[in-house]
Motif scaffolding. Structure first.
Motif, PDB file in Angstrom:
ATOM      1  N   PRO A  70      22.652  57.695  17.256  1.00  0.00           N
ATOM      2  CA  PRO A  70      24.113  57.875  17.287  1.00  0.00           C
ATOM      3  C   PRO A  70      24.725  57.590  18.649  1.00  0.00           C
ATOM      4  O   PRO A  70      25.895  57.214  18.731  1.00  0.00           O
ATOM      5  N   ALA A  71      23.962  57.750  19.721  1.00  0.00           N
ATOM      6  CA  ALA A  71      24.506  57.498  21.065  1.00  0.00           C
ATOM      7  C   ALA A  71      24.887  56.038  21.250  1.00  0.00           C
ATOM      8  O   ALA A  71      25.692  55.715  22.128  1.00  0.00           O
ATOM      9  N   GLY A  72      24.348  55.150  20.424  1.00  0.00           N
ATOM     10  CA  GLY A  72      24.657  53.732  20.543  1.00  0.00           C
ATOM     11  C   GLY A  72      25.810  53.277  19.669  1.00  0.00           C
ATOM     12  O   GLY A  72      26.135  52.086  19.641  1.00  0.00           O
ATOM     13  N   SER A  75      32.987  56.304  21.871  1.00  0.00           N
ATOM     14  CA  SER A  75      31.529  56.231  21.911  1.00  0.00           C
ATOM     15  C   SER A  75      30.943  57.576  21.483  1.00  0.00           C
ATOM     16  O   SER A  75      31.272  58.617  22.062  1.00  0.00           O
ATOM     17  N   LEU A  76      30.073  57.551  20.484  1.00  0.00           N
ATOM     18  CA  LEU A  76      29.437  58.797  20.055  1.00  0.00           C
ATOM     19  C   LEU A  76      28.467  59.306  21.108  1.00  0.00           C
ATOM     20  O   LEU A  76      28.081  60.471  21.079  1.00  0.00           O
ATOM     21  N   GLY A  77      28.096  58.446  22.046  1.00  0.00           N
ATOM     22  CA  GLY A  77      27.250  58.901  23.145  1.00  0.00           C
ATOM     23  C   GLY A  77      27.941  59.906  24.040  1.00  0.00           C
ATOM     24  O   GLY A  77      27.278  60.651  24.775  1.00  0.00           O
ATOM     25  N   ASP A  78      29.278  59.945  23.973  1.00  0.00           N
ATOM     26  CA  ASP A  78      30.044  60.889  24.789  1.00  0.00           C
ATOM     27  C   ASP A  78      30.395  62.170  24.037  1.00  0.00           C
ATOM     28  O   ASP A  78      31.056  63.049  24.593  1.00  0.00           O
ATOM     29  N   ALA A 128      26.771  60.954  11.038  1.00  0.00           N
ATOM     30  CA  ALA A 128      25.993  59.858  11.614  1.00  0.00           C
ATOM     31  C   ALA A 128      24.690  60.359  12.222  1.00  0.00           C
ATOM     32  O   ALA A 128      23.665  59.670  12.197  1.00  0.00           O
ATOM     33  N   THR A 129      24.712  61.550  12.765  1.00  0.00           N
ATOM     34  CA  THR A 129      23.535  62.109  13.436  1.00  0.00           C
ATOM     35  C   THR A 129      22.529  62.683  12.452  1.00  0.00           C
ATOM     36  O   THR A 129      21.311  62.446  12.577  1.00  0.00           O
TER      37      THR A 129
END
Length: 236
Positions: free
Chosen positions: A132-134, A145-148, A187-188
């Protein structure tokens, strides 16, 4: 790449979303889920050359109407999406959003599905993304950004209460904020695991103390049986 089912009759006259449990007008619910599933797959293979051509041309909207009708015939409250596959090139997802009344139809659909192959795989709930971070979500003028995304998670037995934070959430309207609260979790964890294990979900307007990343949340939820009844935080 994702093509979500859209319902042209979704908003009411005053703009209020309808009850999502209400079937489309004049769209009957099949009495036999197994027979409806068989019909779905017969029609799917008739449509497949058109679907493949549209995806190859990067114009999935060309087959959206046909696919909407196909899924509605299975059950008018089901949703679908076309995704990039995890092991195949493409994935077809047909989801009842964990509504127990729809489970017989998604179960029958999955049971009648052809085996996954190199081109297509089939899912009866939204699967988790590998990382998910990507993932970056385009929401109007916002690129998120899901990374944030940061999460505070409190475990209570076999369920988890979470608060979701992203610095862009305060800039979104209420509907978009709700979407960006739940989308990172699906998503995660995938739709099914999120529905089973997440109890209370809140949006954090400011970053709380002791947050974790989405990847850490995934590890936490998957390991619930080993870590009951605790509040989990960290620098991530």
């Amino acid at each position: 790449m994702r093509l979500f089912r859209r319902r042209s009759a979704d908003p009411t006259v005053d703009g209020t979303p309808p009850d999502p449990r209400t079937p489309w007008p004049d769209q009957p619910v099949p009495s036999d889920a197994d027979a409806a599933a068989v019909t779905f797959w017969e029609r799917w293979f008739e449509l497949l050359p058109q679907v493949s051509a549209a995806l190859g041309d990067r114009e999935p909207h060309r087959v959206e109407h046909d696919l909407c009708e196909l899924v509605e015939a299975l059950h008018p409250r089901l949703h679908f999406s076309l995704e990039r596959g995890r092991t195949a090139v493409y994935a077809l997802v047909v989801s009842g959003q964990e509504d127990p009344e729809l489970r017989p139809f998604t179960d029958a659909w999955k049971a009648a599905a052809p085996p996954d192959d190199a081109i297509w795989e089939y899912h009866d709930s939204v699967p988790p993304v590998p990382d998910p971070a990507g993932v970056t979500v385009n929401l109007g003028e916002h690129r998120i950004s899901l990374g944030d995304v940061r999460v505070v998670a409190q475990v209570d037995g076999d369920v988890v209460d979470v608060a979701v934070y992203h610095p862009a959430l305060v800039e979104l309207d209420e509907a978009a904020r709700t979407t960006m609260t739940f989308l990172p979790l699906d998503a995660t964890l995938g739709e099914r695991l999120a529905a089973e294990r997440l109890r209370r979900v809140e949006t954090a307007q400011a970053e709380p103390a002791g947050t974790i990343s989405l990847g850490e949340l995934r590890d936490l939820v998957r390991g619930l049986n080993e870590r009951p009844g605790e509040t989990v935080g960290g620098s991530g």
